[in-house]
Scaffold this motif. Structure first.
Motif, PDB file in Angstrom:
ATOM      1  N   LEU A 124     -21.384 -17.675  30.175  1.00  0.00           N
ATOM      2  CA  LEU A 124     -22.316 -17.791  29.055  1.00  0.00           C
ATOM      3  C   LEU A 124     -21.831 -16.976  27.863  1.00  0.00           C
ATOM      4  CD1 LEU A 124     -24.987 -18.904  27.979  1.00  0.00           C
ATOM      5  CD2 LEU A 124     -26.119 -16.918  29.009  1.00  0.00           C
ATOM      6  N   VAL A 125     -21.400 -15.749  28.109  1.00  0.00           N
ATOM      7  CA  VAL A 125     -20.900 -14.901  27.019  1.00  0.00           C
ATOM      8  C   VAL A 125     -19.668 -15.534  26.382  1.00  0.00           C
ATOM      9  CG1 VAL A 125     -19.814 -12.673  26.500  1.00  0.00           C
ATOM     10  CG2 VAL A 125     -21.891 -12.749  27.883  1.00  0.00           C
ATOM     11  N   LYS A 126     -18.777 -16.072  27.196  1.00  0.00           N
ATOM     12  CA  LYS A 126     -17.564 -16.691  26.662  1.00  0.00           C
ATOM     13  C   LYS A 126     -17.858 -17.975  25.881  1.00  0.00           C
ATOM     14  CE  LYS A 126     -14.174 -14.755  29.795  1.00  0.00           C
ATOM     15  NZ  LYS A 126     -13.517 -13.944  28.814  1.00  0.00           N
ATOM     16  N   SER A 127     -18.997 -18.578  26.122  1.00  0.00           N
ATOM     17  CA  SER A 127     -19.356 -19.800  25.404  1.00  0.00           C
ATOM     18  C   SER A 127     -19.974 -19.518  24.035  1.00  0.00           C
ATOM     19  CB  SER A 127     -20.282 -20.678  26.243  1.00  0.00           C
ATOM     20  OG  SER A 127     -21.513 -20.040  26.443  1.00  0.00           O
ATOM     21  N   VAL A 128     -20.276 -18.238  23.752  1.00  0.00           N
ATOM     22  CA  VAL A 128     -20.778 -17.849  22.428  1.00  0.00           C
ATOM     23  C   VAL A 128     -19.635 -18.003  21.435  1.00  0.00           C
ATOM     24  CG1 VAL A 128     -21.633 -15.894  21.070  1.00  0.00           C
ATOM     25  CG2 VAL A 128     -22.527 -16.298  23.368  1.00  0.00           C
ATOM     26  N   SER A 129     -19.898 -18.663  20.312  1.00  0.00           N
ATOM     27  CA  SER A 129     -18.824 -18.998  19.377  1.00  0.00           C
ATOM     28  C   SER A 129     -18.327 -17.801  18.571  1.00  0.00           C
ATOM     29  CB  SER A 129     -19.277 -20.113  18.434  1.00  0.00           C
ATOM     30  OG  SER A 129     -20.405 -19.688  17.687  1.00  0.00           O
ATOM     31  N   ASN A 130     -19.192 -16.865  18.249  1.00  0.00           N
ATOM     32  CA  ASN A 130     -18.821 -15.713  17.419  1.00  0.00           C
ATOM     33  C   ASN A 130     -18.197 -14.624  18.295  1.00  0.00           C
ATOM     34  OD1 ASN A 130     -19.128 -13.114  16.087  1.00  0.00           O
ATOM     35  ND2 ASN A 130     -20.362 -14.187  14.565  1.00  0.00           N
ATOM     36  N   THR A 131     -16.969 -14.235  17.968  1.00  0.00           N
ATOM     37  CA  THR A 131     -16.267 -13.250  18.802  1.00  0.00           C
ATOM     38  C   THR A 131     -16.906 -11.860  18.733  1.00  0.00           C
ATOM     39  OG1 THR A 131     -14.664 -12.857  17.041  1.00  0.00           O
ATOM     40  CG2 THR A 131     -14.057 -14.447  18.751  1.00  0.00           C
ATOM     41  N   GLU A 136     -30.027 -14.792  20.003  1.00  0.00           N
ATOM     42  CA  GLU A 136     -30.503 -16.083  19.506  1.00  0.00           C
ATOM     43  C   GLU A 136     -29.498 -17.182  19.839  1.00  0.00           C
ATOM     44  OE1 GLU A 136     -31.291 -15.733  15.328  1.00  0.00           O
ATOM     45  OE2 GLU A 136     -32.953 -14.323  15.648  1.00  0.00           O
ATOM     46  N   GLU A 137     -28.208 -16.888  19.663  1.00  0.00           N
ATOM     47  CA  GLU A 137     -27.194 -17.885  19.996  1.00  0.00           C
ATOM     48  C   GLU A 137     -27.172 -18.171  21.499  1.00  0.00           C
ATOM     49  OE1 GLU A 137     -22.452 -18.801  19.520  1.00  0.00           O
ATOM     50  OE2 GLU A 137     -23.431 -17.566  17.997  1.00  0.00           O
ATOM     51  N   VAL A 138     -27.324 -17.127  22.288  1.00  0.00           N
ATOM     52  CA  VAL A 138     -27.370 -17.314  23.741  1.00  0.00           C
ATOM     53  C   VAL A 138     -28.564 -18.188  24.108  1.00  0.00           C
ATOM     54  CG1 VAL A 138     -27.820 -16.120  25.927  1.00  0.00           C
ATOM     55  CG2 VAL A 138     -26.123 -15.213  24.355  1.00  0.00           C
ATOM     56  N   GLN A 139     -29.706 -17.945  23.476  1.00  0.00           N
ATOM     57  CA  GLN A 139     -30.895 -18.754  23.757  1.00  0.00           C
ATOM     58  C   GLN A 139     -30.665 -20.212  23.396  1.00  0.00           C
ATOM     59  OE1 GLN A 139     -33.801 -17.648  25.369  1.00  0.00           O
ATOM     60  NE2 GLN A 139     -33.944 -19.859  25.545  1.00  0.00           N
ATOM     61  N   GLU A 140     -30.005 -20.464  22.273  1.00  0.00           N
ATOM     62  CA  GLU A 140     -29.683 -21.836  21.884  1.00  0.00           C
ATOM     63  C   GLU A 140     -28.796 -22.499  22.926  1.00  0.00           C
ATOM     64  OE1 GLU A 140     -27.971 -21.872  17.971  1.00  0.00           O
ATOM     65  OE2 GLU A 140     -29.714 -20.880  17.077  1.00  0.00           O
ATOM     66  N   LEU A 141     -27.817 -21.758  23.430  1.00  0.00           N
ATOM     67  CA  LEU A 141     -26.942 -22.310  24.474  1.00  0.00           C
ATOM     68  C   LEU A 141     -27.728 -22.617  25.748  1.00  0.00           C
ATOM     69  CD1 LEU A 141     -23.859 -19.961  23.997  1.00  0.00           C
ATOM     70  CD2 LEU A 141     -23.945 -22.413  23.507  1.00  0.00           C
ATOM     71  N   LEU A 142     -28.633 -21.729  26.108  1.00  0.00           N
ATOM     72  CA  LEU A 142     -29.449 -21.956  27.300  1.00  0.00           C
ATOM     73  C   LEU A 142     -30.390 -23.140  27.121  1.00  0.00           C
ATOM     74  CD1 LEU A 142     -30.315 -18.278  28.276  1.00  0.00           C
ATOM     75  CD2 LEU A 142     -28.769 -19.830  29.480  1.00  0.00           C
ATOM     76  N   ASP A 143     -30.913 -23.317  25.902  1.00  0.00           N
ATOM     77  CA  ASP A 143     -31.803 -24.437  25.631  1.00  0.00           C
ATOM     78  C   ASP A 143     -31.075 -25.771  25.704  1.00  0.00           C
ATOM     79  OD1 ASP A 143     -33.886 -22.668  25.294  1.00  0.00           O
ATOM     80  OD2 ASP A 143     -33.822 -22.719  23.088  1.00  0.00           O
ATOM     81  N   GLN A 144     -29.774 -25.754  25.417  1.00  0.00           N
ATOM     82  CA  GLN A 144     -28.979 -26.990  25.466  1.00  0.00           C
ATOM     83  C   GLN A 144     -28.718 -27.436  26.894  1.00  0.00           C
ATOM     84  OE1 GLN A 144     -25.417 -26.211  23.234  1.00  0.00           O
ATOM     85  NE2 GLN A 144     -26.497 -26.079  21.282  1.00  0.00           N
ATOM     86  N   GLU A 145     -28.783 -26.501  27.835  1.00  0.00           N
ATOM     87  CA  GLU A 145     -28.500 -26.847  29.235  1.00  0.00           C
ATOM     88  C   GLU A 145     -29.636 -27.596  29.880  1.00  0.00           C
ATOM     89  OE1 GLU A 145     -27.392 -23.351  31.376  1.00  0.00           O
ATOM     90  OE2 GLU A 145     -25.555 -23.093  30.255  1.00  0.00           O
TER      91      GLU A 145
END
Length: 85
Positions: A30-37, A76-85
Motif C-alpha cells: 500500500l505504501v509503495k502504491s502511493v504516488s508521491n515519494t 488522504e491518498e492512502v484512503q483514496e487507494l483503499l476506496d478504489q479497491e
C-alpha cells in the motif's frame, strides 16, 4: 495435558505471526502504491520503521507542523487507494 496446551499455544502464536507478516506485506504494498515519494518516505518511516515524529521531521528536514500536514495528505491518498479497491 500441559504439553498439549503448549503445542496449542505454539500453533496459535505461529498463526498470529503469519497474520502479522501478511499484514506487514499488505502495508508495504500500500505504501509503495502511493504516488508521491515524500508521502512514501514519511509513511515508511512512521508505520514500518516506527520512528518518532521528531526523528522523521529531522531526517526529512521539515518543521514538525509541516510534517503533520504532509502526513494528513499522505493518509488522504492512502484512503483514496483503499476506496478504489
Amino acid at each position: 495435558d500441559a504439553v498439549a496446551k503448549i503445542i496449542d499455544l505454539q500453533a496459535e502464536i505461529n498463526q498470529d505471526i503469519d497474520t502479522l507478516v501478511d499484514l506487514k506485506r499488505d502495508i508495504v504494498l500500500l505504501v509503495k502504491s502511493v504516488s508521491n515519494t515524500e508521502y512514501q518516505t514519511l509513511l515508511e518511516k512512521r508505520y514500518l520503521c516506527f520512528q518518532s515524529w521528531e526523528k522523521i521531521a529531522a531526517a526529512m528536514d521539515y518543521d514538525i507542523r509541516w510534517l503533520y500536514r504532509l502526513h494528513g495528505k499522505a493518509l488522504e491518498e492512502v484512503q483514496e487507494l483503499l476506496d478504489q479497491e
